[in-house]
Write a protein that holds these residues in place. Structure first.
Motif, PDB file in Angstrom:
ATOM      1  N   ARG A  55     -14.007  -8.163 -21.243  1.00 40.76           N
ATOM      2  CA  ARG A  55     -15.089  -7.382 -21.856  1.00 40.76           C
ATOM      3  C   ARG A  55     -16.436  -7.668 -21.208  1.00 40.76           C
ATOM      4  O   ARG A  55     -17.373  -6.890 -21.320  1.00 40.76           O
ATOM      5  N   TRP A  56     -16.552  -8.831 -20.516  1.00 41.02           N
ATOM      6  CA  TRP A  56     -17.800  -9.149 -19.824  1.00 41.02           C
ATOM      7  C   TRP A  56     -17.831  -8.421 -18.479  1.00 41.02           C
ATOM      8  O   TRP A  56     -16.833  -8.324 -17.789  1.00 41.02           O
ATOM      9  N   VAL A  57     -18.995  -7.923 -18.145  1.00 42.11           N
ATOM     10  CA  VAL A  57     -19.144  -7.101 -16.941  1.00 42.11           C
ATOM     11  C   VAL A  57     -18.702  -7.854 -15.687  1.00 42.11           C
ATOM     12  O   VAL A  57     -17.999  -7.317 -14.827  1.00 42.11           O
ATOM     13  N   VAL A  58     -19.097  -9.134 -15.570  1.00 44.90           N
ATOM     14  CA  VAL A  58     -18.790  -9.892 -14.357  1.00 44.90           C
ATOM     15  C   VAL A  58     -17.281 -10.045 -14.162  1.00 44.90           C
ATOM     16  O   VAL A  58     -16.784 -10.025 -13.031  1.00 44.90           O
ATOM     17  N   ILE A  59     -16.519 -10.175 -15.258  1.00 44.61           N
ATOM     18  CA  ILE A  59     -15.070 -10.297 -15.157  1.00 44.61           C
ATOM     19  C   ILE A  59     -14.426  -8.914 -15.058  1.00 44.61           C
ATOM     20  O   ILE A  59     -13.493  -8.699 -14.271  1.00 44.61           O
ATOM     21  N   GLY A  60     -14.935  -7.969 -15.857  1.00 41.23           N
ATOM     22  CA  GLY A  60     -14.378  -6.619 -15.840  1.00 41.23           C
ATOM     23  C   GLY A  60     -14.478  -5.958 -14.477  1.00 41.23           C
ATOM     24  O   GLY A  60     -13.531  -5.317 -14.011  1.00 41.23           O
ATOM     25  N   ALA A  61     -15.616  -6.145 -13.802  1.00 38.24           N
ATOM     26  CA  ALA A  61     -15.798  -5.552 -12.475  1.00 38.24           C
ATOM     27  C   ALA A  61     -14.807  -6.148 -11.481  1.00 38.24           C
ATOM     28  O   ALA A  61     -14.221  -5.434 -10.658  1.00 38.24           O
TER      29      ALA A  61
END
Length: 230
Positions: A55-61
């Motif tokens: 759900r966090w952008v850094v991991i999702g990307a």
């Protein structure tokens, strides 16, 4: 539900193509690359059973980038070997493939249109949420009791931003968490409790929620409920 099923179908398809390339691929370099990519995807999916970090952008990307690269490796070898050309030359295959592609485009178009509205709302909610974080950070910079009036003013702006973010995205976990924190700093313990309880519906295993609930119940003098959560 439609979005979840589409996501599961896409993820399953990428993993299937990746595993097939690992065991049946002709290019050893791509097979090794695919092994690493597929292992990364499975690893990220497995860790999200314990900590929903995607759900966090850094991991999702990172996750979606790996999915895309994995799919690219699979399709590159598939079409570079001429497989698609050989299949297209089989009797009756061309019409079937054409109809299948048309149906796929229609389905993807409908799903894309339906998800665009949510994507826009999610993006706007994220922008408003970030504004709330800025107001909250500014408020926390005022630690002097003489500056309490200015601090409260900034906290109220942060509160309004987080409430607005939740309207755009009612499942935005971080907005609920920060809103509860802001209510607590504003001295509105009851609304802080209500916010954290709502957050529990979306993240029941979020340990920090229980800690914060315990602290708030202590402030209300309810030792029994404070012990339950802490």
């Amino acid at each position: 539900m439609v979005g979840f099923l589409t996501y599961m179908w896409f993820t399953g398809a990428v993993l299937f193509l990746g595993m097939r390339q690992i065991f049946r691929g002709k290019d050893p370099t791509l097979r090794v690359a695919q092994l690493g990519l597929t292992a990364s995807i499975i690893g990220l999916l497995f860790t999200n059973f314990f900590s929903p970090s995607v759900r966090w952008v850094v991991i999702g990307a990172t996750y979606w980038s790996i999915l895309g690269i994995s799919l690219g490796c699979s399709l590159f070898e598939r079409y570079s070997t001429g497989m698609a050309t050989r299949q297209a030359n089989k009797p009756g295959t061309k019409n079937i493939k054409t109809n299948f592609h048309i149906a796929g485009v229609i389905v993807v178009g409908i799903l894309s249109l339906a998800s665009t509205v949510y994507a826009v709302r999610y993006f706007v909610g994220a922008v408003v949420h970030n504004k709330g974080l800025q107001w909250m950070s500014a408020a926390e910079a005022y630690s002097n009791p003489a500056e309490r009036t200015t601090q409260l003013k900034l906290y109220r702006k942060a509160r309004d931003s987080f409430l607005k973010a939740i309207k755009y995205n009612p499942t935005f976990i971080t907005s609920y968490y920060k809103l509860g924190h802001v209510y607590s700093n504003l001295g509105d313990v009851d609304r802080a409790l209500e916010t954290y309880k709502t957050l529990q519906k979306y993240a029941p295993d979020y340990a920090e929620i229980h800690f914060n609930l315990g602290v708030l119940y202590l402030r209300k003098g309810n030792i029994k409920l404070a012990r339950k959560h802490i």
